[in-house]
Design a protein around this motif. Structure first.
Motif, PDB file in Angstrom:
ATOM      1  N   ILE A 284       0.864  -1.180   0.000  1.00  0.00           N
ATOM      2  CA  ILE A 284       0.000   0.000   0.000  1.00  0.00           C
ATOM      3  C   ILE A 284       0.900   1.230   0.000  1.00  0.00           C
ATOM      4  CG2 ILE A 284      -1.714   1.294   1.278  1.00  0.00           C
ATOM      5  CD1 ILE A 284      -2.738  -1.362   2.360  1.00  0.00           C
ATOM      6  N   GLY A 285       0.905   1.916  -1.135  1.00  0.00           N
ATOM      7  CA  GLY A 285       1.749   3.091  -1.290  1.00  0.00           C
ATOM      8  C   GLY A 285       0.931   4.276  -1.769  1.00  0.00           C
ATOM      9  N   PRO A 286       1.594   5.287  -2.276  1.00  0.00           N
ATOM     10  CA  PRO A 286       0.895   6.496  -2.720  1.00  0.00           C
ATOM     11  C   PRO A 286       0.034   6.275  -3.961  1.00  0.00           C
ATOM     12  CG  PRO A 286       3.228   6.656  -3.212  1.00  0.00           C
ATOM     13  CD  PRO A 286       3.039   5.413  -2.398  1.00  0.00           C
ATOM     14  N   HIS A 287       0.171   5.139  -4.610  1.00  0.00           N
ATOM     15  CA  HIS A 287      -0.608   4.875  -5.820  1.00  0.00           C
ATOM     16  C   HIS A 287      -1.992   4.300  -5.525  1.00  0.00           C
ATOM     17  CE1 HIS A 287       1.060   0.962  -4.822  1.00  0.00           C
ATOM     18  NE2 HIS A 287       0.094   0.427  -5.561  1.00  0.00           N
ATOM     19  N   VAL A 288      -2.227   3.792  -4.324  1.00  0.00           N
ATOM     20  CA  VAL A 288      -3.448   3.051  -4.023  1.00  0.00           C
ATOM     21  C   VAL A 288      -4.693   3.935  -4.100  1.00  0.00           C
ATOM     22  CG1 VAL A 288      -4.680   1.739  -2.240  1.00  0.00           C
ATOM     23  CG2 VAL A 288      -2.269   1.309  -2.673  1.00  0.00           C
ATOM     24  N   PHE A 289      -4.690   5.065  -3.422  1.00  0.00           N
ATOM     25  CA  PHE A 289      -5.881   5.918  -3.429  1.00  0.00           C
ATOM     26  C   PHE A 289      -6.205   6.451  -4.825  1.00  0.00           C
ATOM     27  CE2 PHE A 289      -8.018  10.024  -2.968  1.00  0.00           C
ATOM     28  CZ  PHE A 289      -9.198   9.575  -2.393  1.00  0.00           C
ATOM     29  N   PRO A 290      -5.223   6.997  -5.578  1.00  0.00           N
ATOM     30  CA  PRO A 290      -5.567   7.460  -6.929  1.00  0.00           C
ATOM     31  C   PRO A 290      -6.073   6.331  -7.838  1.00  0.00           C
ATOM     32  CG  PRO A 290      -3.452   8.345  -6.269  1.00  0.00           C
ATOM     33  CD  PRO A 290      -3.855   7.359  -5.221  1.00  0.00           C
ATOM     34  N   GLN A 291      -5.529   5.129  -7.692  1.00  0.00           N
ATOM     35  CA  GLN A 291      -5.999   4.033  -8.533  1.00  0.00           C
ATOM     36  C   GLN A 291      -7.394   3.575  -8.118  1.00  0.00           C
ATOM     37  OE1 GLN A 291      -2.824   1.128  -8.713  1.00  0.00           O
ATOM     38  NE2 GLN A 291      -1.840   2.245 -10.382  1.00  0.00           N
ATOM     39  N   ALA A 292      -7.704   3.627  -6.827  1.00  0.00           N
ATOM     40  CA  ALA A 292      -9.067   3.312  -6.381  1.00  0.00           C
ATOM     41  C   ALA A 292     -10.047   4.360  -6.916  1.00  0.00           C
ATOM     42  CB  ALA A 292      -9.120   3.243  -4.857  1.00  0.00           C
ATOM     43  N   LEU A 293      -9.626   5.606  -6.874  1.00  0.00           N
ATOM     44  CA  LEU A 293     -10.445   6.683  -7.421  1.00  0.00           C
ATOM     45  C   LEU A 293     -10.653   6.495  -8.918  1.00  0.00           C
ATOM     46  CD1 LEU A 293     -11.770   9.369  -6.490  1.00  0.00           C
ATOM     47  CD2 LEU A 293      -9.678  10.497  -7.195  1.00  0.00           C
ATOM     48  N   ALA A 294      -9.588   6.132  -9.621  1.00  0.00           N
ATOM     49  CA  ALA A 294      -9.690   5.881 -11.066  1.00  0.00           C
ATOM     50  C   ALA A 294     -10.637   4.725 -11.346  1.00  0.00           C
ATOM     51  CB  ALA A 294      -8.307   5.600 -11.650  1.00  0.00           C
ATOM     52  N   GLY A 295     -10.597   3.697 -10.503  1.00  0.00           N
ATOM     53  CA  GLY A 295     -11.526   2.580 -10.668  1.00  0.00           C
ATOM     54  C   GLY A 295     -12.974   3.021 -10.509  1.00  0.00           C
ATOM     55  N   GLY A 296     -13.237   3.887  -9.529  1.00  0.00           N
ATOM     56  CA  GLY A 296     -14.584   4.425  -9.356  1.00  0.00           C
ATOM     57  C   GLY A 296     -15.022   5.274 -10.545  1.00  0.00           C
ATOM     58  N   PHE A 297     -14.096   6.091 -11.056  1.00  0.00           N
ATOM     59  CA  PHE A 297     -14.397   6.883 -12.251  1.00  0.00           C
ATOM     60  C   PHE A 297     -14.701   5.970 -13.444  1.00  0.00           C
ATOM     61  CE2 PHE A 297     -12.109  10.744 -10.498  1.00  0.00           C
ATOM     62  CZ  PHE A 297     -13.240  11.531 -10.468  1.00  0.00           C
ATOM     63  N   MET A 298     -13.952   4.893 -13.581  1.00  0.00           N
ATOM     64  CA  MET A 298     -14.166   3.984 -14.703  1.00  0.00           C
ATOM     65  C   MET A 298     -15.523   3.292 -14.588  1.00  0.00           C
ATOM     66  SD  MET A 298     -13.034   3.059 -17.576  1.00  0.00           S
ATOM     67  CE  MET A 298     -11.312   3.433 -17.683  1.00  0.00           C
ATOM     68  N   LEU A 299     -15.926   2.932 -13.381  1.00  0.00           N
ATOM     69  CA  LEU A 299     -17.238   2.333 -13.178  1.00  0.00           C
ATOM     70  C   LEU A 299     -18.342   3.320 -13.571  1.00  0.00           C
ATOM     71  CD1 LEU A 299     -18.912  -0.051 -12.082  1.00  0.00           C
ATOM     72  CD2 LEU A 299     -18.794   1.057  -9.839  1.00  0.00           C
ATOM     73  N   CYS A 300     -18.210   4.569 -13.133  1.00  0.00           N
ATOM     74  CA  CYS A 300     -19.182   5.610 -13.506  1.00  0.00           C
ATOM     75  C   CYS A 300     -19.191   5.829 -15.016  1.00  0.00           C
ATOM     76  CB  CYS A 300     -18.868   6.911 -12.786  1.00  0.00           C
ATOM     77  SG  CYS A 300     -19.155   6.851 -11.019  1.00  0.00           S
ATOM     78  N   ALA A 301     -18.017   5.789 -15.633  1.00  0.00           N
ATOM     79  CA  ALA A 301     -17.923   5.978 -17.080  1.00  0.00           C
ATOM     80  C   ALA A 301     -18.665   4.874 -17.813  1.00  0.00           C
ATOM     81  CB  ALA A 301     -16.456   6.015 -17.513  1.00  0.00           C
ATOM     82  N   MET A 302     -18.492   3.646 -17.363  1.00  0.00           N
ATOM     83  CA  MET A 302     -19.186   2.526 -18.020  1.00  0.00           C
ATOM     84  C   MET A 302     -20.698   2.661 -17.882  1.00  0.00           C
ATOM     85  SD  MET A 302     -16.732  -0.783 -17.388  1.00  0.00           S
ATOM     86  CE  MET A 302     -16.920  -0.779 -15.614  1.00  0.00           C
ATOM     87  N   LEU A 303     -21.162   3.084 -16.694  1.00  0.00           N
ATOM     88  CA  LEU A 303     -22.596   3.267 -16.506  1.00  0.00           C
ATOM     89  C   LEU A 303     -23.138   4.385 -17.407  1.00  0.00           C
ATOM     90  CD1 LEU A 303     -22.808   2.905 -12.620  1.00  0.00           C
ATOM     91  CD2 LEU A 303     -23.579   1.261 -14.335  1.00  0.00           C
ATOM     92  N   LEU A 304     -22.380   5.459 -17.540  1.00  0.00           N
ATOM     93  CA  LEU A 304     -22.802   6.550 -18.425  1.00  0.00           C
ATOM     94  C   LEU A 304     -22.866   6.099 -19.883  1.00  0.00           C
ATOM     95  CD1 LEU A 304     -20.902   9.627 -16.953  1.00  0.00           C
ATOM     96  CD2 LEU A 304     -23.368   9.389 -17.200  1.00  0.00           C
ATOM     97  N   VAL A 305     -21.875   5.354 -20.327  1.00  0.00           N
ATOM     98  CA  VAL A 305     -21.865   4.886 -21.714  1.00  0.00           C
ATOM     99  C   VAL A 305     -23.056   3.974 -21.966  1.00  0.00           C
ATOM    100  CG1 VAL A 305     -20.618   3.457 -23.377  1.00  0.00           C
ATOM    101  CG2 VAL A 305     -19.397   5.200 -22.083  1.00  0.00           C
ATOM    102  N   VAL A 306     -23.324   3.046 -21.052  1.00  0.00           N
ATOM    103  CA  VAL A 306     -24.456   2.131 -21.214  1.00  0.00           C
ATOM    104  C   VAL A 306     -25.763   2.914 -21.258  1.00  0.00           C
ATOM    105  CG1 VAL A 306     -25.781   0.313 -20.047  1.00  0.00           C
ATOM    106  CG2 VAL A 306     -23.305   0.119 -20.246  1.00  0.00           C
TER     107      VAL A 306
END
Length: 174
Positions: free
Chosen positions: A33-55
Motif C-alpha cells: 500500500i503506497g501512494p498509488h493506491v488511493f488514486p488508482q481506487a479513485l480511477a476505478g470508481g471513475f471507470m465504473l461511472c464511465a461505463m454506466l454513463l456509456v451504457v
C-alpha cells in the motif's frame, strides 16, 4: 447544450485512464500500500461511472431509434438522448446567445483592461454592461454597479489584502 451520456462517459473514462497511468508512476514506499493506491481506487470508481454513463447513453439512443421506427413519438429527456448533441431552445435567440457569450468575454476584457484602467473603473464598466445586457433598468444598474465595485474592492483590497490594480485612479489610491 445537452451531450449524450455515452460521450460524457468516454470523457470520464479517459480521465480515469490518465489518473491510473500517472499514479502507476508514483514511487513505491517499500510496501504493497503506497501512494498509488488511493488514486488508482479513485480511477476505478471513475471507470465504473464511465461505463454506466456509456451504457445509459447507448440505451437512450437505441430506445429512441426503436421508437422512431415504430412511429411512436418520444417526448422530454428521452428525445434529447436521441442525438449525440442537442442544442437548447434559447440558442435561436440572438440576445440570449450574445448574453451567454458576454460572460466569458467580460473575463477577457478584465484581463486586458484592469491593469491600465484599474479595478474600480473596470468593474463598474463590466457590471454596467452585464446589467444592461440582462435588461436591468439604468436607475437600478448604476447604483448597484457602483456599490458592488466598491464593496468587492473593499473586501479584496482591505480585508483579504489582494493587491488590486489602481490604474488611472493611482493618484487617489487609498
Amino acid at each position: 447544450m445537452k451531450i449524450n451520456d455515452a460521450l460524457s462517459g468516454l470523457l470520464v473514462a479517459l480521465f480515469a485512464i490518465a489518473i491510473w497511468s500517472y499514479s502507476a508512476t508514483l514511487p513505491s514506499m517499500g510496501q504493497d500500500i503506497g501512494p498509488h493506491v488511493f488514486p488508482q481506487a479513485l480511477a476505478g470508481g471513475f471507470m465504473l461511472c464511465a461505463m454506466l454513463l456509456v451504457v445509459r447513453g447507448l440505451r437512450g439512443l437505441r430506445k429512441t431509434r426503436a421508437a422512431h421506427v415504430s412511429t411512436i413519438a418520444t417526448v422530454g429527456d428521452e428525445d434529447q438522448d436521441a442525438h449525440w448533441f442537442t442544442v437548447p431552445e434559447w440558442f435561436g435567440s440572438r440576445h440570449a446567445v450574445f448574453a451567454f457569450l458576454l460572460v466569458p468575454a467580460s473575463l477577457v476584457f478584465y484581463i486586458w483592461v484592469s491593469e491600465p484602467l484599474g479595478f474600480l473603473p473596470t468593474a463598474f464598466i463590466l457590471l454596467m454592461v452585464l446589467f444592461l445586457t440582462f435588461r436591468t433598468r439604468v436607475a437600478m444598474a448604476v447604483p448597484v454597479a457602483v456599490a458592488s465595485a466598491l464593496g468587492i474592492h473593499y473586501v479584496f483590497y482591505k480585508l483579504l489584502k489582494v493587491p488590486l490594480p489602481w490604474g488611472v485612479l493611482n493618484p487617489i489610491a487609498w
